[in-house]
Design a protein around this motif. Structure first.
Motif, short mmCIF file in Angstrom:
data_model
loop_
_atom_site.label_atom_id
_atom_site.label_comp_id
_atom_site.label_asym_id
_atom_site.label_seq_id
_atom_site.Cartn_x
_atom_site.Cartn_y
_atom_site.Cartn_z
N LEU A 218 -27.93 4.79 -0.73
CA LEU A 218 -27.01 5.04 -0.37
C LEU A 218 -25.88 3.63 0.55
O LEU A 218 -26.86 2.85 1.36
CB LEU A 218 -27.12 5.87 1.00
CG LEU A 218 -26.29 6.74 1.42
CD1 LEU A 218 -24.61 7.13 0.04
CD2 LEU A 218 -26.49 7.19 2.47
N MET A 219 -24.63 3.65 -0.35
CA MET A 219 -24.19 2.61 0.36
C MET A 219 -23.68 2.31 1.21
O MET A 219 -22.44 3.14 0.70
CB MET A 219 -23.62 1.38 -1.52
CG MET A 219 -22.41 0.12 -0.80
SD MET A 219 -23.12 -1.42 0.45
CE MET A 219 -24.05 -1.75 -1.17
N LEU A 220 -23.83 1.74 2.64
CA LEU A 220 -23.12 1.93 3.54
C LEU A 220 -21.80 1.12 4.30
O LEU A 220 -22.52 0.06 4.32
CB LEU A 220 -23.98 2.21 4.60
CG LEU A 220 -25.28 4.11 4.31
CD1 LEU A 220 -25.99 4.03 5.36
CD2 LEU A 220 -23.70 4.94 4.98
N PRO A 221 -20.40 1.53 4.44
CA PRO A 221 -19.64 0.25 4.50
C PRO A 221 -20.25 -0.82 5.92
O PRO A 221 -20.23 -1.68 6.04
CB PRO A 221 -18.87 0.58 4.67
CG PRO A 221 -18.68 2.74 4.34
CD PRO A 221 -20.01 2.40 3.98
N SER A 222 -20.92 0.83 6.80
CA SER A 222 -21.35 -0.56 8.28
C SER A 222 -22.62 -1.01 8.22
O SER A 222 -23.14 -1.48 8.85
CB SER A 222 -21.25 0.28 9.67
OG SER A 222 -20.13 1.19 9.87
N GLU A 223 -23.63 -1.01 7.18
CA GLU A 223 -24.77 -1.16 7.26
C GLU A 223 -25.04 -1.55 5.27
O GLU A 223 -25.87 -1.11 4.49
CB GLU A 223 -25.75 -0.38 7.10
CG GLU A 223 -25.74 -0.48 8.96
CD GLU A 223 -26.37 -1.94 10.06
OE1 GLU A 223 -26.55 -1.86 9.32
OE2 GLU A 223 -26.52 -1.51 11.14
N PRO A 224 -24.38 -2.34 4.52
CA PRO A 224 -24.44 -2.87 3.62
C PRO A 224 -25.43 -2.87 3.19
O PRO A 224 -26.04 -3.44 1.88
CB PRO A 224 -22.79 -3.83 2.89
CG PRO A 224 -22.64 -4.12 4.16
CD PRO A 224 -23.17 -3.33 5.37
N ASN A 234 -28.65 -2.89 -8.29
CA ASN A 234 -26.95 -2.86 -8.47
C ASN A 234 -26.26 -2.07 -8.37
O ASN A 234 -26.11 -1.12 -8.97
CB ASN A 234 -26.74 -4.64 -8.84
CG ASN A 234 -26.32 -4.84 -7.60
OD1 ASN A 234 -26.80 -5.02 -6.18
ND2 ASN A 234 -26.14 -6.74 -7.85
N ASP A 235 -27.71 -1.86 -9.88
CA ASP A 235 -27.23 -0.17 -11.06
C ASP A 235 -27.73 0.49 -10.65
O ASP A 235 -27.93 1.86 -11.15
CB ASP A 235 -27.44 -0.88 -12.34
CG ASP A 235 -28.47 -1.40 -12.68
OD1 ASP A 235 -29.86 -1.43 -11.45
OD2 ASP A 235 -30.11 -1.07 -13.36
N MET A 236 -28.80 0.56 -9.51
CA MET A 236 -29.16 1.93 -8.79
C MET A 236 -28.69 2.52 -7.02
O MET A 236 -29.77 2.70 -6.84
CB MET A 236 -30.66 1.93 -8.66
CG MET A 236 -30.95 1.71 -10.62
SD MET A 236 -32.56 2.18 -10.62
CE MET A 236 -33.44 1.09 -12.08
N LEU A 237 -27.36 2.58 -7.40
CA LEU A 237 -27.02 2.86 -6.22
C LEU A 237 -25.76 3.84 -6.40
O LEU A 237 -25.09 3.72 -7.27
CB LEU A 237 -25.96 1.29 -5.56
CG LEU A 237 -26.39 -0.48 -5.64
CD1 LEU A 237 -25.00 -0.68 -5.89
CD2 LEU A 237 -26.83 -0.10 -4.42
N TYR A 238 -25.98 4.50 -5.02
CA TYR A 238 -24.55 4.83 -5.13
C TYR A 238 -23.32 4.78 -3.77
O TYR A 238 -23.62 4.52 -2.76
CB TYR A 238 -24.49 6.41 -3.86
CG TYR A 238 -26.03 7.61 -4.88
CD1 TYR A 238 -26.13 8.42 -6.16
CD2 TYR A 238 -27.03 7.24 -4.28
CE1 TYR A 238 -26.85 8.41 -7.30
CE2 TYR A 238 -28.27 8.17 -5.12
CZ TYR A 238 -27.87 8.52 -6.03
OH TYR A 238 -29.11 9.02 -7.13
N SER A 239 -22.31 3.89 -4.11
CA SER A 239 -20.90 3.51 -3.30
C SER A 239 -20.82 4.97 -2.60
O SER A 239 -20.34 5.73 -2.93
CB SER A 239 -20.19 2.29 -4.67
OG SER A 239 -19.56 4.27 -5.34
#
Ligand SMILES: *[C@@H]1O[C@H](CO)[C@@H](O)[C@H](O)[C@H]1NC(C)=O
Ligand SMILES: *[C@@H]1O[C@H](CO)[C@@H](O)[C@H](O)[C@H]1NC(C)=O
Ligand SMILES: *[C@@H]1O[C@H](CO)[C@@H](O)[C@H](O)[C@H]1NC(C)=O
Ligand SMILES: *[C@@H]1O[C@H](CO)[C@@H](O)[C@H](O)[C@H]1NC(C)=O
Ligand SMILES: *[C@@H]1O[C@H](CO)[C@@H](O)[C@H](O)[C@H]1NC(C)=O
Ligand SMILES: *[C@@H]1O[C@H](CO)[C@@H](O)[C@H](O)[C@H]1NC(C)=O
Ligand SMILES: *[C@@H]1O[C@H](CO)[C@@H](O)[C@H](O)[C@H]1NC(C)=O
Length: 582
Positions: A218-224, A234-239
């Protein structure tokens, strides 16, 4: 009314075939082929009419209902479902073609959240070209649309029952599926397909176990950094955009998306970005010569957040804050399961705390006392796994978890733990592993496992090495009564249930077959129960309908596994243990 039909020759051939087939001696009740079965359905004479090719659905405008209406209309006109056993229905010679389904909604503003009213009625009159679907909320209207869509069948023309009356509303408000996207990754499309299938089964909560020790997708804006370093790539994330897509898709299908960020255990993947806040990360889970009680994790993949390190809470608050911002859902699942003492004991600061008479439970209490009020301050009801209260070694005092803000999800000891939870005044979500774990029965996954040596060397051998084996069949799931042994007052605290697909041995290749149609079995039990009017379990009748429903799901692109040889389905009753007419 007179019949006013222009029928193509292909169409009349179909009608002739249709009438030949309906002479099979089936009872009218078996024609009530909707899944899950409505609470009440009346259809005194099994008559159908033709659904006009110009069929439309009229409904008030609503951001999420309107796309659903558009989708259902297209589906109804193009699905051309052909039942495996044609329903014993005659064409009414007095009914006009059905032209319009009119939806009315009393409360257009009710948001999709726990305990929202999902009731609806559906009336398809004999002598009118308009059917009616009144509902309290848009979410009830979506349930009714699904029911209506399941009533339409046929190639050309499309047919729909007339003189039919449904009133429907779920027995349990919370009906969900847990999907673990940490052990193995699922692309967004797989999640959307699952949510779509959930909606068709009137399931309403997608419990997304998004992170664990194995990966942090899970890509989190405050904790990328957590996803940049802790995901499988990179191809196994949820933006954030992926999450928004999934949440919106859920809203348009009447499915809440409930995130779970499990902690303090099940957090090994966090160590890729923050090694200092995780104890025992990336160690071998069960060192040679050590006792089971001294292992470092419940399975390979070690790591737990360190409750004594202030940095832990800095990262956690960012994570929780971001997750709450990404998911509008009012429940937030904070995990709390399977804290393994050995992992915390591997840390020197914790060792020193324990040597000064500190306890493992105090460590967890410190953790909960720091995180729980924060989640509540964000206006969320906190869901934890039952362990947080019921674990033998590491648990918190109930005073840390006020019931008005806490829900406990149960997974051990079947009805016994459900009883413990609700008799302590907590609301419960039931996911008993003995009944509701969809992953069980596929062996175990550690390599070089001597339990498979002949002769059997382990007590698990009867389960083929699967700790929660055997495989949970649809019958096991269908027949489970989640409120077993509870008083009526206690039953009110059972919100509902969730089947779980833990993904150690699952990924997109098996997603559909592991979930469907077994999740459909729970869907019906929680919607309208598993008993007939006389109180007897209705699994025999359910099997015929579930066969048809599975067939229909496959044609919708959901690769649900078969329950019987096709021969059984085409020869109703012949595969029962007792012949129906005996
Ligand atoms: C469908 O609508 C078209 C144009 O509005 C009309 O010509 C046609 O007769 C209608 N067909 C049916 C079966 O109602
Ligand atoms: C259909 O119509 C036939 C002939 O009128 C009748 O014998 C049969 O019982 C009807 N079937 C149903 C299911 O009503
Ligand atoms: C730990 O507890 C024992 C028994 O209650 C007590 O005798 C001892 O002084 C305590 N030690 C510390 C460091 O508090
Ligand atoms: C919980 O934290 C609060 C401060 O946030 C503190 O006052 C309280 O003593 C703590 N409770 C326990 C039992 O640690
Ligand atoms: C908190 O959540 C409730 C629903 O659970 C909602 O009605 C209320 O508006 C929310 N309050 C805030 C401040 O967001
Ligand atoms: C539940 O409790 C009963 C009575 O104590 C016991 O016999 C049974 O084994 C328990 N079930 C489970 C699954 O632990
Ligand atoms: C499997 O484990 C046994 C016992 O630890 C060890 O002797 C053996 O070398 C291992 N074999 C492999 C292939 O790892």
């Amino acid at each position: 009314m007179t019949r006013n039909l222009v029928i193509s020759s292909r169409c009349s051939l179909f009608l002739i075939l249709f009438f030949l087939l309906v002479s099979a001696s089936l009872t009218a009740t078996s024609a009530q082929w909707i899944w899950p079965k409505p609470r009440t359905l009346s259809w005194p004479s099994p008559l159908a009419t033709i659904l006009s090719p110009n069929f439309t659905i009229s409904s008030p405008y609503h951001q999420h209902l309107s796309p659903a209406v558009k989708r259902y209309r297209l589906q109804i006109l193009t699905e051309h479902h052909r039942p495996l056993v044609p329903p014993p229905v005659n064409l009414s010679n007095s009914s006009p073609h059905l032209q319009v389904l009119t939806i009315t909604v009393k409360d257009l503003a009710a948001p999709l959240q726990h305990s929202v009213d999902e009731s609806y009625a559906l009336v398809i009159p004999t002598a009118s070209s308009t059917a009616n679907l009144p509902a309290e909320t848009v979410w009830g209207a979506m349930r009714g649309l699904e029911t209506f869509s399941q009533l339409v069948w046929g190639l050309k023309p499309l047919l729909v029952p007339v003189g039919l009356d449904v009133w429907d509303s779920p027995l349990f408000e919370h009906r969900g599926i847990i999907l673990d996207t940490s052990r193995n990754y699922y692309p967004v499309d797989d999640i959307l397909r699952t949510i779509k299938a959930m909606s068709a089964n009137k399931l309403n909560v997608f419990h997304w176990h998004v992170t664990d020790s194995h990966s942090f997708p899970l890509m989190l804006p405050s904790e990328p950094a957590l996803a940049e370093k802790g995901s499988y790539g990179n191809d196994m994330l949820y933006s954030p955009a992926d999450v928004a897509t999934i949440v919106r898709f859920g809203l348009e299908h009447g499915v809440r998306v409930l995130p779970e960020i499990d902690s303090p255990a099940h957090t090994g993947s966090w160590a890729e970005a923050y090694p200092d806040i995780v104890t025992c990360a990336n160690m071998f889970w069960w060192p040679a010569e050590s006792e089971w009680a001294d292992r470092l994790a419940s399975e390979p993949g070690t790591g737990q957040l360190n409750p004594l390190n202030p940095n832990t809470y800095q990262v956690l608050k960012n994570v929780i804050g971001d997750a709450v911002a990404l998911f509008p859902e009012r429940f937030f699942h904070a995990g709390g399961d399977e804290i393994i003492p050995g992992c915390w004991k591997a840390d020197p600061a914790i060792q020193s705390f324990l040597s000064k008479n500190g306890t493992l439970s105090q460590l967890l209490e410190k953790f909960v006392n720091t995180t729980f009020p924060y989640i509540v301050s964000l206006n969320r009801t906190v869901v934890y796994w039952e362990d947080i209260l019921l674990d033998a070694d590491v648990k918190v005092d109930p005073s840390f978890l006020p019931p008005e803000h806490t829900i406990l999800q149960t997974w051990n000891k079947g009805p016994n733990n459900t009883k413990l939870i609700v008799s302590s005044g907590y609301r419960a979500i039931v996911s008993s592993s003995e009944f509701y774990y969809l992953d069980c029965g596929h062996g175990d996954f550690p390599g070089n496992d001597s339990q498979y040596d002949p002769p059997p060397t382990s007590d698990d051998s009867g389960n083929g090495g699967s700790w929660c084996g055997p495989f949970k069949t649809w019958q096991t799931i269908y027949n489970y009564d989640i409120a077993y042994g509870l008083t009526p007052e206690e039953t009110k605290l059972v919100l509902g249930g969730e089947v779980a697909l833990w993904s150690e041995q699952a990924d997109p290749t098996v997603l559909d077959v592991r979930i469907w149609p077994r999740a459909s079995a729970m869907a019906e039990t929680l919607w309208s129960g598993n008993r007939d009017e006389s109180g007897k379990k209705r699994y025999a009748e359910a099997m015929d309908r579930l066969n048809e429903w599975r067939h229909r799901m496959v044609n919708k692109g959901i690769r649900a596994e078969p329950l019987q040889p096709l021969w059984c389905i085409k020869n109703p009753g012949m595969c029962n243990t007792v012949h129906p007419s005996d």
